[in-house]
Write an enzyme that holds these catalytic residues in place. Structure first.
Site, mmCIF file in Angstrom:
data_model
loop_
_atom_site.group_PDB
_atom_site.id
_atom_site.type_symbol
_atom_site.label_atom_id
_atom_site.label_comp_id
_atom_site.label_asym_id
_atom_site.label_seq_id
_atom_site.Cartn_x
_atom_site.Cartn_y
_atom_site.Cartn_z
ATOM 1 N N GLY A 1 -10.434 8.975 -48.237
ATOM 2 C CA GLY A 1 -11.113 7.965 -49.063
ATOM 3 C C GLY A 1 -12.504 8.316 -49.555
ATOM 4 O O GLY A 1 -13.210 7.452 -50.069
ATOM 5 N N SER B 1 -19.205 6.384 -51.161
ATOM 6 C CA SER B 1 -17.971 5.914 -50.512
ATOM 7 C C SER B 1 -18.201 5.532 -49.055
ATOM 8 O O SER B 1 -18.882 6.252 -48.311
ATOM 9 C CB SER B 1 -16.902 7.017 -50.548
ATOM 10 O OG SER B 1 -16.522 7.304 -51.868
ATOM 11 N N VAL C 1 -1.938 9.364 -52.011
ATOM 12 C CA VAL C 1 -0.886 8.782 -51.168
ATOM 13 C C VAL C 1 0.272 8.229 -52.006
ATOM 14 O O VAL C 1 1.336 7.942 -51.475
ATOM 15 C CB VAL C 1 -1.425 7.674 -50.219
ATOM 16 C CG1 VAL C 1 -2.475 8.228 -49.272
ATOM 17 C CG2 VAL C 1 -1.969 6.475 -51.005
ATOM 18 N N ILE D 1 -9.125 3.519 -48.401
ATOM 19 C CA ILE D 1 -8.703 3.576 -49.803
ATOM 20 C C ILE D 1 -8.115 2.235 -50.242
ATOM 21 O O ILE D 1 -7.581 1.484 -49.425
ATOM 22 C CB ILE D 1 -7.667 4.699 -50.060
ATOM 23 C CG1 ILE D 1 -6.331 4.400 -49.381
ATOM 24 C CG2 ILE D 1 -8.208 6.042 -49.582
ATOM 25 C CD1 ILE D 1 -5.217 5.356 -49.773
ATOM 26 N N ALA E 1 -5.697 -1.099 -57.257
ATOM 27 C CA ALA E 1 -4.840 -2.044 -57.984
ATOM 28 C C ALA E 1 -5.071 -1.793 -59.462
ATOM 29 O O ALA E 1 -6.204 -1.492 -59.868
ATOM 30 C CB ALA E 1 -5.208 -3.479 -57.635
ATOM 31 N N TYR F 1 -11.700 -11.790 -56.104
ATOM 32 C CA TYR F 1 -11.042 -10.757 -55.286
ATOM 33 C C TYR F 1 -9.545 -10.713 -55.620
ATOM 34 O O TYR F 1 -8.873 -9.713 -55.389
ATOM 35 C CB TYR F 1 -11.294 -10.998 -53.792
ATOM 36 C CG TYR F 1 -11.169 -9.737 -52.967
ATOM 37 C CD1 TYR F 1 -11.870 -8.576 -53.310
ATOM 38 C CD2 TYR F 1 -10.341 -9.685 -51.852
ATOM 39 C CE1 TYR F 1 -11.741 -7.418 -52.569
ATOM 40 C CE2 TYR F 1 -10.214 -8.528 -51.103
ATOM 41 C CZ TYR F 1 -10.913 -7.393 -51.469
ATOM 42 O OH TYR F 1 -10.779 -6.236 -50.733
ATOM 43 N N LYS G 1 -5.139 -7.277 -48.614
ATOM 44 C CA LYS G 1 -5.945 -7.022 -47.401
ATOM 45 C C LYS G 1 -5.448 -7.881 -46.235
ATOM 46 O O LYS G 1 -5.523 -7.453 -45.071
ATOM 47 C CB LYS G 1 -7.427 -7.309 -47.666
ATOM 48 C CG LYS G 1 -8.097 -6.308 -48.611
ATOM 49 C CD LYS G 1 -8.172 -4.911 -48.021
ATOM 50 C CE LYS G 1 -9.089 -4.012 -48.848
ATOM 51 N NZ LYS G 1 -8.953 -2.592 -48.498
ATOM 52 N N LYS H 1 -22.089 -1.473 -52.966
ATOM 53 C CA LYS H 1 -21.941 -0.975 -54.341
ATOM 54 C C LYS H 1 -21.247 0.389 -54.327
ATOM 55 O O LYS H 1 -21.888 1.407 -54.095
ATOM 56 C CB LYS H 1 -23.331 -0.845 -54.972
ATOM 57 C CG LYS H 1 -23.415 -1.503 -56.321
ATOM 58 C CD LYS H 1 -24.809 -1.386 -56.900
ATOM 59 C CE LYS H 1 -24.762 -1.567 -58.382
ATOM 60 N NZ LYS H 1 -24.965 -2.890 -58.868
ATOM 61 N N ALA I 1 -15.061 1.666 -56.095
ATOM 62 C CA ALA I 1 -13.974 0.684 -56.004
ATOM 63 C C ALA I 1 -14.506 -0.713 -56.294
ATOM 64 O O ALA I 1 -13.872 -1.493 -57.018
ATOM 65 C CB ALA I 1 -13.333 0.741 -54.621
HETATM 66 P P1 NAD Z 1 -14.581 4.164 -53.164
HETATM 67 O O1 NAD Z 1 -14.219 4.033 -54.602
HETATM 68 O O2 NAD Z 1 -15.693 5.034 -52.821
HETATM 69 O O3 NAD Z 1 -13.324 4.572 -52.293
HETATM 70 C C1 NAD Z 1 -12.009 4.206 -52.643
HETATM 71 C C2 NAD Z 1 -11.167 5.429 -52.389
HETATM 72 O O4 NAD Z 1 -9.777 5.127 -52.592
HETATM 73 C C3 NAD Z 1 -11.504 6.594 -53.345
HETATM 74 O O5 NAD Z 1 -11.860 7.723 -52.584
HETATM 75 C C4 NAD Z 1 -10.206 6.842 -54.074
HETATM 76 O O6 NAD Z 1 -9.977 8.202 -54.383
HETATM 77 C C5 NAD Z 1 -9.209 6.345 -53.039
HETATM 78 N N1 NAD Z 1 -7.880 6.142 -53.592
HETATM 79 C C6 NAD Z 1 -7.487 5.304 -54.580
HETATM 80 N N2 NAD Z 1 -6.170 5.501 -54.846
HETATM 81 C C7 NAD Z 1 -5.739 6.477 -53.995
HETATM 82 C C8 NAD Z 1 -4.506 7.130 -53.782
HETATM 83 N N3 NAD Z 1 -3.425 6.847 -54.530
HETATM 84 N N4 NAD Z 1 -4.424 8.093 -52.833
HETATM 85 C C9 NAD Z 1 -5.504 8.426 -52.081
HETATM 86 N N5 NAD Z 1 -6.712 7.851 -52.243
HETATM 87 C C10 NAD Z 1 -6.815 6.885 -53.187
HETATM 88 O O7 NAD Z 1 -14.873 2.656 -52.681
HETATM 89 P P2 NAD Z 1 -15.113 2.041 -51.219
HETATM 90 O O8 NAD Z 1 -15.774 0.748 -51.461
HETATM 91 O O9 NAD Z 1 -15.725 3.044 -50.332
HETATM 92 O O10 NAD Z 1 -13.626 1.708 -50.739
HETATM 93 C C11 NAD Z 1 -13.112 2.123 -49.501
HETATM 94 C C12 NAD Z 1 -12.376 0.991 -48.802
HETATM 95 O O11 NAD Z 1 -13.307 -0.003 -48.404
HETATM 96 C C13 NAD Z 1 -11.331 0.258 -49.638
HETATM 97 O O12 NAD Z 1 -10.230 -0.038 -48.819
HETATM 98 C C14 NAD Z 1 -12.048 -1.012 -50.033
HETATM 99 O O13 NAD Z 1 -11.144 -2.072 -50.322
HETATM 100 C C15 NAD Z 1 -12.819 -1.275 -48.754
HETATM 101 N N6 NAD Z 1 -13.940 -2.211 -48.850
HETATM 102 C C16 NAD Z 1 -14.920 -2.047 -49.780
HETATM 103 C C17 NAD Z 1 -15.962 -2.954 -49.830
HETATM 104 C C18 NAD Z 1 -17.058 -2.821 -50.860
HETATM 105 O O14 NAD Z 1 -17.768 -3.795 -51.092
HETATM 106 N N7 NAD Z 1 -17.251 -1.674 -51.464
HETATM 107 C C19 NAD Z 1 -16.019 -4.029 -48.935
HETATM 108 C C20 NAD Z 1 -15.007 -4.162 -47.987
HETATM 109 C C21 NAD Z 1 -13.968 -3.257 -47.957
#
Ligand code: NAD
Length: 268
Positions: free
Chosen positions: A27, A33, A79, A106, A109, A169, A176, A206, A209
């Site tokens: 991820g 990230s 994936v 990761i 949508a 969301y 989730k 920030k 994603a």
């Molecule tokens: P990010 O964009 O840095 O990371 C998302 C990752 O998902 C990326 O590395 C992307 O390459 C990967 N990804 C997407 N499709 C994929 C696939 N088909 N195969 C493999 N990898 C894939 O953003 P983030 O915020 O670090 O997100 C990481 C996780 O944290 C996610 O599950 C997100 O829902 C969750 N999250 C984020 C926040 C937020 O506010 N940023 C809050 C709570 C939870």
């Protein structure tokens, strides 16, 4: 922040409590990230890392980070592409023979489904979001299980929108919610093998994603105003909590959803 908490963290980091452990990190897209925050702390605590990148497009952003982290394994992994997750786990098996930590950070949508109402979402978009953001964690657990004969920790990233309605969301809420349920069922199924399974639920951050969500800045402003701790969380905060869950300090914990949100989720 005053200096004291940083000093405490420095002492904790110096414990190198993850020395000799091997961690698979899925991820990292860039330095913002959440997965990068986790990988950094795992590394600082002494773990060896396997880091993946989605495809050639983000590779130039991920590669320098993997190098900086001294990652032993650096491999592509989408994936959604048949065989890619299996291939990287094969590499883990050949290189290390075993694994202690696997982090799934990761989510995906299609934009039109993510930014519209849940009620209008298309079956295909919903299915894809569920497959990439949720079922891939099940697949990762299946591949990790034989590599964890003496136990280990599986971690997934969730969000408060799983259990409460967070405007904008949209379909990621039910996705989730399914992920958190998957965490509990996997914790039940893998518990006797001492494989512990957790969801970590960060407050808004920030990241790339997050930029796909409508009015994300409003969530950040609200978090800052309403969280009892009065500060936004950063990726290092998430990394520290994720790391804690992998240590012997958490050896009797499994199946939890641990919030890293400055207390935001306790507010009415
Ligand atoms: P990010 O964009 O840095 O990371 C998302 C990752 O998902 C990326 O590395 C992307 O390459 C990967 N990804 C997407 N499709 C994929 C696939 N088909 N195969 C493999 N990898 C894939 O953003 P983030 O915020 O670090 O997100 C990481 C996780 O944290 C996610 O599950 C997100 O829902 C969750 N999250 C984020 C926040 C937020 O506010 N940023 C809050 C709570 C939870």
């Amino acid at each position: 922040m005053n200096d004291r908490p940083d000093e405490t963290i420095k002492v904790a980091i110096e414990s190198k409590v993850l020395r000799g452990k091997r961690a698979f990190v899925l991820g990292i897209a860039n330095e913002h990230s959440i997965a990068y925050g986790c990988a950094k702390v795992f590394r600082q605590l002494g773990a060896e890392l396997a880091v993946t990148y989605l495809n050639e497009k983000p590779r130039p952003y991920v590669e320098p980070l993997a190098r900086e982290l001294g990652a032993t394994i650096f491999a592509p992994c989408d994936v959604g592409k048949s065989g890619e997750l299996e291939a990287v786990f094969q590499q883990v098996r050949e290189t290390w023979g075993s694994l202690d930590i696997a982090l799934h950070s990761i989510a995906f949508a299609p934009k039109e489904d993510l930014q519209g109402r849940l009620v209008d979402s298309f079956g295909e978009g919903f299915k894809l979001a569920m497959d990439i953001s949720c079922h891939s964690f099940v697949r990762m657990a299946r591949l990790a299980e034989p590599l964890m004969p003496h136990g280990g920790t599986l971690l997934a990233m969730s969000y408060h929108g799983a259990s409460k309605v967070v405007p904008n969301y949209n379909l990621m809420g039910p996705v989730k919610a399914a992920l958190e349920s998957v965490v509990r069922y996997l914790a039940y199924e893998l518990g006797e093998k001492h494989i512990r399974v957790h969801a970590v639920s960060p407050g808004p951050l920030k990241t790339r994603a997050a930029s796909g969500l409508k009015d994300f800045d409003v969530l950040l402003t609200e978090a800052l105003e309403r969280a009892p701790i009065g500060e936004l969380v950063d990726i290092d905060d998430v990394g520290l909590t994720a790391a804690y869950l992998t240590t012997p300090f958490a050896r009797r914990l499994t199946g939890t959803v641990t919030y890293v949100d400055g207390g935001l989720s306790i507010m009415a």
